[in-house]
Write a protein that holds these residues in place. Structure first.
Motif, short mmCIF file in Angstrom:
data_model
loop_
_atom_site.label_atom_id
_atom_site.label_comp_id
_atom_site.label_asym_id
_atom_site.label_seq_id
_atom_site.Cartn_x
_atom_site.Cartn_y
_atom_site.Cartn_z
N LYS A 77 0.82 -1.21 0.00
CA LYS A 77 0.00 0.00 0.00
C LYS A 77 0.85 1.27 0.00
O LYS A 77 0.59 2.19 -0.75
N CYS A 78 1.86 1.32 0.85
CA CYS A 78 2.67 2.53 0.92
C CYS A 78 4.10 2.31 0.42
O CYS A 78 4.90 3.22 0.42
N LYS A 99 1.00 0.25 9.96
CA LYS A 99 0.45 1.60 9.86
C LYS A 99 -0.72 1.65 8.87
O LYS A 99 -1.74 2.28 9.13
N CYS A 100 -0.54 1.00 7.72
CA CYS A 100 -1.61 0.98 6.73
C CYS A 100 -2.82 0.25 7.28
O CYS A 100 -3.96 0.65 7.05
N ARG A 103 -4.70 2.48 9.49
CA ARG A 103 -5.39 3.50 8.70
C ARG A 103 -6.68 2.93 8.13
O ARG A 103 -7.73 3.55 8.17
N ILE A 104 -6.59 1.71 7.60
CA ILE A 104 -7.76 1.06 7.03
C ILE A 104 -8.81 0.80 8.11
O ILE A 104 -10.00 1.02 7.92
N GLU A 105 -8.31 0.34 9.25
CA GLU A 105 -9.20 0.07 10.39
C GLU A 105 -9.98 1.33 10.78
O GLU A 105 -11.19 1.30 10.95
N LEU A 106 -9.26 2.44 10.95
CA LEU A 106 -9.88 3.71 11.36
C LEU A 106 -10.91 4.18 10.33
O LEU A 106 -11.99 4.62 10.66
N LYS A 107 -10.53 4.05 9.07
CA LYS A 107 -11.42 4.43 7.98
C LYS A 107 -12.71 3.63 8.05
O LYS A 107 -13.80 4.17 7.96
#
Ligand SMILES: [Zn+2]
Length: 112
Positions: A77-78, A99-100, A103-107
């Motif tokens: 992803k990054c 980290k990605c 981020r996906i979890e939070l989204k």
């Protein structure tokens, strides 16, 4: 299971040792019996690897050879190359670094 990450570690360890077919999705049909089964396998695994070198990941000792897959070290992803063992686990499981994944979890949570 107190720690959801623990499950990932266990699953990956079993997968590496016994092959992918051994591992089913634990979230879909997780029972105390199955947990016991998993723990038994982990015990066996630990015994087998007893003499080999271990690394500690979030307080859990894992055989070092579980983390040798170089191909999974770069996040899709990054595109970050990671030396972090924690990222290894997330890349194996979610095809992205820690980290990605967060981020996906939070989204995902925001959209609910
Ligand atoms: Zn990433």
């Amino acid at each position: 299971m107190k720690d959801p990450h623990q499950l990932i570690k266990i699953e990956q360890a079993i997968e590496e040792k016994y092959g992918e077919d051994t591992v089913q999705d634990p979230k879909s049909s997780w029972t105390p019996g199955k947990e016991k089964q998993y723990l038994e396998q982990i015990k066996k695994l630990t015994k087998l690897e007893k003499t080999k070198e271990k690394v500690e990941v979030e307080g859990v000792l894992m055989p070092k050879k579980l983390f040798r897959k170089e191909s999974t070290r770069t996040c899709q992803k990054c595109n970050v190359y990671s030396f972090d063992l924690k990222d290894d686990l997330y890349m194996a499981k979610f095809k992205c670094c820690y980290k990605c994944y967060l981020r996906i979890e939070l989204k995902g949570k925001k959209n609910v």
